[in-house]
Design a protein around this motif. Structure first.
Motif, short mmCIF file in Angstrom:
data_model
loop_
_atom_site.label_atom_id
_atom_site.label_comp_id
_atom_site.label_asym_id
_atom_site.label_seq_id
_atom_site.Cartn_x
_atom_site.Cartn_y
_atom_site.Cartn_z
N PHE A 104 0.84 -1.21 0.00
CA PHE A 104 0.00 0.00 0.00
C PHE A 104 0.87 1.25 0.00
N ILE A 105 1.89 1.28 0.84
CA ILE A 105 2.78 2.45 0.92
C ILE A 105 3.47 2.69 -0.42
N GLU A 106 3.90 1.62 -1.05
CA GLU A 106 4.59 1.75 -2.35
C GLU A 106 3.66 2.38 -3.39
N GLU A 107 2.41 1.93 -3.45
CA GLU A 107 1.46 2.49 -4.42
C GLU A 107 1.09 3.93 -4.04
N ALA A 108 0.95 4.18 -2.75
CA ALA A 108 0.61 5.54 -2.31
C ALA A 108 1.74 6.51 -2.65
#
Length: 505
Positions: A104-108
């Motif tokens: 999630f952090i990577e996509e955000a």
């Protein structure tokens, strides 16, 4: 960049924004600048519920993740539209602990084009404590920041940040761990809070409540007690008397409670868990009172970016000064008025506490902010802007002092029924001093016409018989007249001493 003549904003401020990815909501706040008392230019929240399901599955719900990512796309566009020069992105418990958190952090980060700081529990507690430090004076107690996934508790005294702990009883996590059973939630909260043994050292001190669920509890408490000043920051709840209210909310008897319409539907289901955690904190700590804070992790992170000299500035005076620059006829006159009223209080033997002196100084800076309004409504406008302003480092009686002094400055002193609701939260001492200050304002403005360079030369002199003289220098002799004499007579009645207006030989 295209510019415009926007006098409603301070010049030379560079907007800074914080995106806060929490377990319950995702929020964007754009501030006017990185300063001691930052004003909010834009604020938007989306209830995504990233923390839902983690207790059971170990992962954030896919629907919640999609909702959060959609919100972040909009927030990126809004930050660009708001001419943000610096974007800070913080993530807390859900993203930190979920198995799918790293993805999630990577996509955000890809969507935002910005690195995300995933706060550890210790860092989250530290920045929450910084938030409280930025918004209160003379701190002595325990700060608790209740989110969706966790509760951070930290002992605080003055500038010192002591022992702290992160507990897995945020409102979403607690509801899931308890399977929706409120009695089980009480047992879980009690067991977890026992681990924070340092809470016992908070007996008789203050518990500083941070977080959206607790702020909504404060709003509900105000409505049910008929409290007149609907400002959650620095709202105080007597800890012992709160038991009945918290018990009722903790049993989920909220739908028919007065003021429940002010709480969003998405937040209502979490209120019982917030009430349960607060009740158990009170049970373990036995504080004298609970004080609610509007400042938390976001404000604390920004506070941590300031240099030490800026941190030490008085946030109340800074905010009042900025409002004076934006709305008064002469900020310099407002500063001169602060010095003159200080001299006047000393001349008349009107004692002040340290905070009362601060409040008087802030009142002087705000004394002319409603001059553009119709004369019949200047008092009401000043009262509302000040009483409900986004000020920190001031309690509710202090707000009342500043607001009433400026109300009296415009609407006069004769009517004892003025501002009856605000009167209910002031002591006799605050009420008296607000009338003193309003009476001095009414005298001063008739000599200055709200312009600088005059009031400092008009002085007070005590005579042997205890009466007072207001002394005009010869160069200002033509300012003598019936209008100022009438106001001086008014002031004389308020302070209980004869006053004469004289021209220096």
């Amino acid at each position: 960049m295209e510019t415009e003549d926007a006098q409603g904003r301070l010049r030379n401020r560079r907007p800074i924004a914080v995106v806060d990815i929490g377990s319950n909501s995702v929020r964007l706040v754009i501030y006017e600048g990185l300063v001691r008392a930052p004003s909010i230019l834009f604020n938007e929240k989306v209830q995504c519920g990233l923390g839902r399901g983690i207790a059971e599955t170990g992962n954030m719900d896919e629907g919640a993740v999609r909702s959060a990512l959609d919100a972040l796309r909009r927030f990126r566009a809004l930050a660009d539209q708001g001419r943000v020069e610096r974007l800070v992105v913080l993530a807390t418990a859900a993203a930190r602990e979920a198995g799918n958190g790293p993805a999630f952090i990577e996509e955000a980060e890809r969507i935002l084009g910005q690195e995300i700081t995933v706060l550890s529990g210790r860092e989250e507690a530290l920045y929450s404590a910084y938030g409280v430090q930025s918004a209160f004076r003379a701190i002595d107690g325990v700060m608790g920041d209740l989110g969706g996934g966790s509760l951070e508790v930290v002992d605080m005294k003055g500038e010192a940040i002591g022992e702290g702990m992160t507990l897995p009883i945020g409102v979403i996590r607690l509801s899931e761990r308890a399977g929706g059973e409120l009695k089980q939630a009480v047992k879980i909260a009690r067991q977890e809070i026992k681990r924070a043994a340092f809470l016992e050292g908070g007996r008789g001190r203050t518990f500083y409540a941070v977080g959206g669920t607790w702020r909504n509890l404060a709003k509900l408490h105000m409505a049910n007690t008929g409290y007149p000043l609907h400002v959650t920051h620095h709202y105080e709840m007597d800890a012992e008397r709160a038991a009945g209210f918290l018990g009722r909310v903790g049993r989920n008897n909220v739908e028919k409670m007065r003021g429940i319409g002010q709480v969003s539907r998405s937040r209502r289901s979490l209120l019982p868990y917030g009430a349960i955690v607060l009740a158990e904190i009170i049970r373990a700590m036995k504080p004298e009172k609970v004080v609610f804070s509007s400042a938390g992790v976001r404000e604390g992170y920004l506070y941590g970016l300031l240099d030490e000299e800026t941190r030490k500035r008085d946030a109340l005076i800074e905010a009042a000064e900025e409002l004076s620059i934006l709305r008064s006829r002469s900020p310099r006159h407002a500063r001169e008025l602060a010095v003159w009223t200080g001299n006047a209080f000393r001349a008349f033997g009107i004692d002040e506490t340290e905070d009362e002196a601060r409040y008087r100084e802030a009142a002087c800076r705000l004394a002319d902010i409603s001059w553009r309004a119709h004369p019949d409504y200047r008092g009401d406008q000043a009262l509302n802007v000040i009483a409900y302003g986004s000020f920190t480092q001031i309690d509710h009686p202090g707000r009342a002092y500043i607001a009433l002094a400026n109300y009296f400055r415009h609407d006069g002193l004769k009517n004892p029924t003025l501002a009856p609701e605000i009167r209910t939260i002031t002591s006799d001492r605050i009420w008296e001093r607000s009338r003193y200050l309003g009476a001095f304002f009414r005298v001063a403005y008739l000599f200055t016409a709200a312009m600088p360079g005059v009031i400092g030369d008009i002085t007070w002199r005590e005579k042997e018989d205890g009466s007072m003289e207001l002394v005009l220098p010869r160069r200002l002799a033509e300012l003598h007249g019936s209008r100022p004499l009438g106001r001086i007579n008014q002031l004389s009645k308020v302070v209980g001493r004869p006053i004469a207006l004289v021209v220096e030989d």
